[in-house]
Design a protein around this motif. Structure first.
Motif, PDB file in Angstrom:
ATOM      1  N   LEU A 222      40.554  42.798  33.763  1.00  0.00           N
ATOM      2  CA  LEU A 222      41.176  42.298  34.993  1.00  0.00           C
ATOM      3  C   LEU A 222      41.465  40.789  34.978  1.00  0.00           C
ATOM      4  CD1 LEU A 222      39.355  44.441  37.697  1.00  0.00           C
ATOM      5  CD2 LEU A 222      41.836  44.184  37.484  1.00  0.00           C
ATOM      6  N   PRO A 223      40.582  39.936  34.453  1.00  0.00           N
ATOM      7  CA  PRO A 223      40.903  38.505  34.436  1.00  0.00           C
ATOM      8  C   PRO A 223      42.110  38.149  33.571  1.00  0.00           C
ATOM      9  CG  PRO A 223      38.539  38.852  34.156  1.00  0.00           C
ATOM     10  CD  PRO A 223      39.198  40.188  34.018  1.00  0.00           C
ATOM     11  N   GLU A 224      42.491  39.040  32.657  1.00  0.00           N
ATOM     12  CA  GLU A 224      43.639  38.782  31.782  1.00  0.00           C
ATOM     13  C   GLU A 224      44.969  39.171  32.420  1.00  0.00           C
ATOM     14  OE1 GLU A 224      43.248  40.197  27.735  1.00  0.00           O
ATOM     15  OE2 GLU A 224      41.144  40.680  28.108  1.00  0.00           O
ATOM     16  N   VAL A 225      44.910  39.931  33.491  1.00  0.00           N
ATOM     17  CA  VAL A 225      46.128  40.493  34.068  1.00  0.00           C
ATOM     18  C   VAL A 225      46.959  39.409  34.749  1.00  0.00           C
ATOM     19  CG1 VAL A 225      47.022  42.111  35.794  1.00  0.00           C
ATOM     20  CG2 VAL A 225      45.079  42.762  34.365  1.00  0.00           C
ATOM     21  N   LYS A 226      48.242  39.388  34.425  1.00  0.00           N
ATOM     22  CA  LYS A 226      49.160  38.455  35.070  1.00  0.00           C
ATOM     23  C   LYS A 226      49.599  39.013  36.418  1.00  0.00           C
ATOM     24  CE  LYS A 226      50.969  36.756  30.649  1.00  0.00           C
ATOM     25  NZ  LYS A 226      52.177  36.624  29.801  1.00  0.00           N
ATOM     26  N   LYS A 227      50.004  38.133  37.302  1.00  0.00           N
ATOM     27  CA  LYS A 227      50.470  38.563  38.615  1.00  0.00           C
ATOM     28  C   LYS A 227      51.690  39.464  38.462  1.00  0.00           C
ATOM     29  CE  LYS A 227      48.746  34.594  41.233  1.00  0.00           C
ATOM     30  NZ  LYS A 227      49.103  33.442  42.095  1.00  0.00           N
ATOM     31  N   GLY A 228      51.720  40.525  39.266  1.00  0.00           N
ATOM     32  CA  GLY A 228      52.835  41.460  39.222  1.00  0.00           C
ATOM     33  C   GLY A 228      54.025  40.970  40.026  1.00  0.00           C
ATOM     34  N   THR A 229      55.007  41.841  40.182  1.00  0.00           N
ATOM     35  CA  THR A 229      56.218  41.475  40.932  1.00  0.00           C
ATOM     36  C   THR A 229      55.920  41.173  42.388  1.00  0.00           C
ATOM     37  OG1 THR A 229      56.638  43.833  41.298  1.00  0.00           O
ATOM     38  CG2 THR A 229      57.747  42.805  39.422  1.00  0.00           C
ATOM     39  N   ASN A 230      54.781  41.667  42.894  1.00  0.00           N
ATOM     40  CA  ASN A 230      54.389  41.375  44.278  1.00  0.00           C
ATOM     41  C   ASN A 230      53.569  40.082  44.379  1.00  0.00           C
ATOM     42  OD1 ASN A 230      52.037  42.228  43.046  1.00  0.00           O
ATOM     43  ND2 ASN A 230      51.616  43.888  44.489  1.00  0.00           N
ATOM     44  N   GLY A 231      53.434  39.370  43.263  1.00  0.00           N
ATOM     45  CA  GLY A 231      52.691  38.120  43.265  1.00  0.00           C
ATOM     46  C   GLY A 231      51.186  38.296  43.297  1.00  0.00           C
ATOM     47  N   GLU A 232      50.708  39.521  43.027  1.00  0.00           N
ATOM     48  CA  GLU A 232      49.287  39.822  43.119  1.00  0.00           C
ATOM     49  C   GLU A 232      48.754  40.381  41.798  1.00  0.00           C
ATOM     50  OE1 GLU A 232      48.976  42.532  46.388  1.00  0.00           O
ATOM     51  OE2 GLU A 232      49.211  40.966  47.904  1.00  0.00           O
ATOM     52  N   ILE A 233      47.439  40.388  41.666  1.00  0.00           N
ATOM     53  CA  ILE A 233      46.778  40.984  40.514  1.00  0.00           C
ATOM     54  C   ILE A 233      46.502  42.444  40.847  1.00  0.00           C
ATOM     55  CG2 ILE A 233      44.721  40.924  39.048  1.00  0.00           C
ATOM     56  CD1 ILE A 233      44.550  37.901  39.753  1.00  0.00           C
ATOM     57  N   ASN A 234      47.121  43.353  40.090  1.00  0.00           N
ATOM     58  CA  ASN A 234      47.082  44.774  40.427  1.00  0.00           C
ATOM     59  C   ASN A 234      46.184  45.555  39.479  1.00  0.00           C
ATOM     60  OD1 ASN A 234      49.167  44.577  42.505  1.00  0.00           O
ATOM     61  ND2 ASN A 234      50.575  44.201  40.809  1.00  0.00           N
ATOM     62  N   LEU A 235      45.394  46.474  40.045  1.00  0.00           N
ATOM     63  CA  LEU A 235      44.575  47.357  39.229  1.00  0.00           C
ATOM     64  C   LEU A 235      45.442  48.163  38.273  1.00  0.00           C
ATOM     65  CD1 LEU A 235      41.905  48.756  38.483  1.00  0.00           C
ATOM     66  CD2 LEU A 235      42.296  50.323  40.399  1.00  0.00           C
ATOM     67  N   ALA A 236      46.602  48.619  38.735  1.00  0.00           N
ATOM     68  CA  ALA A 236      47.480  49.428  37.888  1.00  0.00           C
ATOM     69  C   ALA A 236      47.871  48.685  36.612  1.00  0.00           C
ATOM     70  CB  ALA A 236      48.737  49.828  38.668  1.00  0.00           C
ATOM     71  N   ASP A 237      48.095  47.389  36.714  1.00  0.00           N
ATOM     72  CA  ASP A 237      48.471  46.602  35.532  1.00  0.00           C
ATOM     73  C   ASP A 237      47.298  46.480  34.568  1.00  0.00           C
ATOM     74  OD1 ASP A 237      51.081  46.186  36.438  1.00  0.00           O
ATOM     75  OD2 ASP A 237      50.507  44.419  37.589  1.00  0.00           O
ATOM     76  N   ALA A 238      46.079  46.358  35.091  1.00  0.00           N
ATOM     77  CA  ALA A 238      44.893  46.321  34.232  1.00  0.00           C
ATOM     78  C   ALA A 238      44.719  47.642  33.494  1.00  0.00           C
ATOM     79  CB  ALA A 238      43.651  46.011  35.068  1.00  0.00           C
ATOM     80  N   MET A 239      44.953  48.746  34.197  1.00  0.00           N
ATOM     81  CA  MET A 239      44.841  50.054  33.565  1.00  0.00           C
ATOM     82  C   MET A 239      45.933  50.233  32.508  1.00  0.00           C
ATOM     83  SD  MET A 239      43.869  52.360  36.931  1.00  0.00           S
ATOM     84  CE  MET A 239      43.833  53.912  36.001  1.00  0.00           C
ATOM     85  N   GLY A 240      47.142  49.740  32.812  1.00  0.00           N
ATOM     86  CA  GLY A 240      48.223  49.809  31.837  1.00  0.00           C
ATOM     87  C   GLY A 240      47.912  49.011  30.584  1.00  0.00           C
ATOM     88  N   LEU A 241      47.333  47.826  30.755  1.00  0.00           N
ATOM     89  CA  LEU A 241      46.951  46.993  29.618  1.00  0.00           C
ATOM     90  C   LEU A 241      45.856  47.657  28.799  1.00  0.00           C
ATOM     91  CD1 LEU A 241      47.260  44.322  28.108  1.00  0.00           C
ATOM     92  CD2 LEU A 241      45.699  43.268  29.763  1.00  0.00           C
ATOM     93  N   ALA A 242      44.889  48.266  29.490  1.00  0.00           N
ATOM     94  CA  ALA A 242      43.819  48.974  28.783  1.00  0.00           C
ATOM     95  C   ALA A 242      44.379  50.134  27.965  1.00  0.00           C
ATOM     96  CB  ALA A 242      42.784  49.483  29.789  1.00  0.00           C
ATOM     97  N   ALA A 243      45.348  50.858  28.535  1.00  0.00           N
ATOM     98  CA  ALA A 243      45.964  51.975  27.818  1.00  0.00           C
ATOM     99  C   ALA A 243      46.715  51.487  26.582  1.00  0.00           C
ATOM    100  CB  ALA A 243      46.899  52.740  28.753  1.00  0.00           C
ATOM    101  N   GLN A 244      47.392  50.342  26.699  1.00  0.00           N
ATOM    102  CA  GLN A 244      48.098  49.769  25.554  1.00  0.00           C
ATOM    103  C   GLN A 244      47.140  49.459  24.407  1.00  0.00           C
ATOM    104  OE1 GLN A 244      50.442  46.334  26.658  1.00  0.00           O
ATOM    105  NE2 GLN A 244      51.385  47.407  28.397  1.00  0.00           N
TER     106      GLN A 244
END
Length: 295
Positions: A222-244
């Motif tokens: 989670l600390p590595e996740v960049k802000k999404g298009t909504n300007g927020e840190i999203n759990l979905a992006d952390a899960m996507g990064l983990a899957a990658q």
């Protein structure tokens, strides 16, 4: 693999979509059928043996409401006993599942749901954990609850396990969507997820809805996740990064009915639907009422 024993419930939002009721009352205490919305989440946790629930709050008044609700009330309990109101007392005592602990972590700024979850890192420690969105209630009237269904898959698959729904493509622009999805019955194996894709970029018909059972490693991502298009840190992006990075991602088409309580209109409709399902007398009353109105 360790069974998750802690659940994170983010309750830090301002609940503006449920005003004016939420001016002084958190939306978790608005009622669905005959219970506060937040009670459904806690009861689902109790079903799978969750030992600790962590509320992520944004202000002390919100924290106070949850502390007071999930604490014993000896005076009221004794009053109900003295008045022989034993059915009501039984319902009151069910509010706090036996052996469950309630903890609190503050999210001082509204920086996204992923940031909210990160606020619970010290409390969670090295444990795997559950995340639920309290205003999204899932009920299975005739079988296991949604967390119990997810846990069965988690114990077999490991990695990240989440509830998903199959939706028309035009609706998927509002959700995280599984990519590289391969379905086997009710199970969907995925290579990643895309948060709120453009219609032409929707990679599958499987929407990421939550709840989630997540490995502890997500807290380090989670600390590595960049802000999404909504300007927020999203759990979905952390899960996507983990899957990658090779972490298994499994969606489950759970056998449960969704009751959306996110806006006043949605809550009104959810109340009507669940109440009609649960109460035969209400169904008869509504049928008579509609016949009268249509005359």
């Amino acid at each position: 693999m360790k069974k998750p024993e802690v659940c994170i419930l983010p309750v830090a939002g301002l609940s503006t979509r449920n005003l004016p009721a939420t001016k002084v009352l958190h939306k978790g205490f608005l009622t669905l059928h005959n219970k506060p919305i937040i009670q459904y989440a806690v009861d689902a946790c109790a079903e799978i043996g969750i030992k600790e629930v962590v509320f992520i709050y944004s202000d002390q008044s919100c924290k106070h409401l949850f502390e007071k609700y999930f604490a014993p009330y000896p005076w009221l309990e004794n009053h109900l006993r003295e008045k022989n109101k034993l059915e009501i007392l039984e319902d009151l005592l069910k509010v706090i599942p036996k052996g469950m602990k309630f903890s609190f972590a503050e999210q001082p700024q509204p920086l996204g749901n992923g940031h909210a979850i990160l606020m619970a890192k010290d409390i969670v420690g090295d444990r795997d954990f559950v995340v639920m969105w309290p205003d999204d209630v899932y009920i299975n009237l005739h079988g296991k609850g949604i967390l119990a269904q997810l846990l069965e898959v988690y114990e077999k698959e490991g990695g990240m396990v989440e509830n998903i729904m199959e939706l028309p493509r035009e609706q998927l622009v509002r959700y995280g969507v599984l990519s590289g999805a391969v379905r086997e019955g009710r199970i969907v194996h995925a290579k990643g997820k895309i948060e709120k894709p453009a219609l032409e970029d929707v990679p599958s018909n499987y929407a990421s809805m939550g709840p989630y059972i997540l490995p502890n490693e997500i807290m380090n991502i989670l600390p590595e996740v960049k802000k999404g298009t909504n300007g927020e840190i999203n759990l979905a992006d952390a899960m996507g990064l983990a899957a990658q990075r090779g972490m298994k991602l499994t969606g489950v088409l759970c056998d449960a009915m969704r009751f959306d309580c996110g806006t006043n209109k949605e809550l009104e409709r959810s109340n009507l639907k669940l109440s009609l399902m649960e109460d035969p007398d209400l169904r008869a009353y509504c049928s008579d009422l509609l016949n009268t109105m249509l005359v």
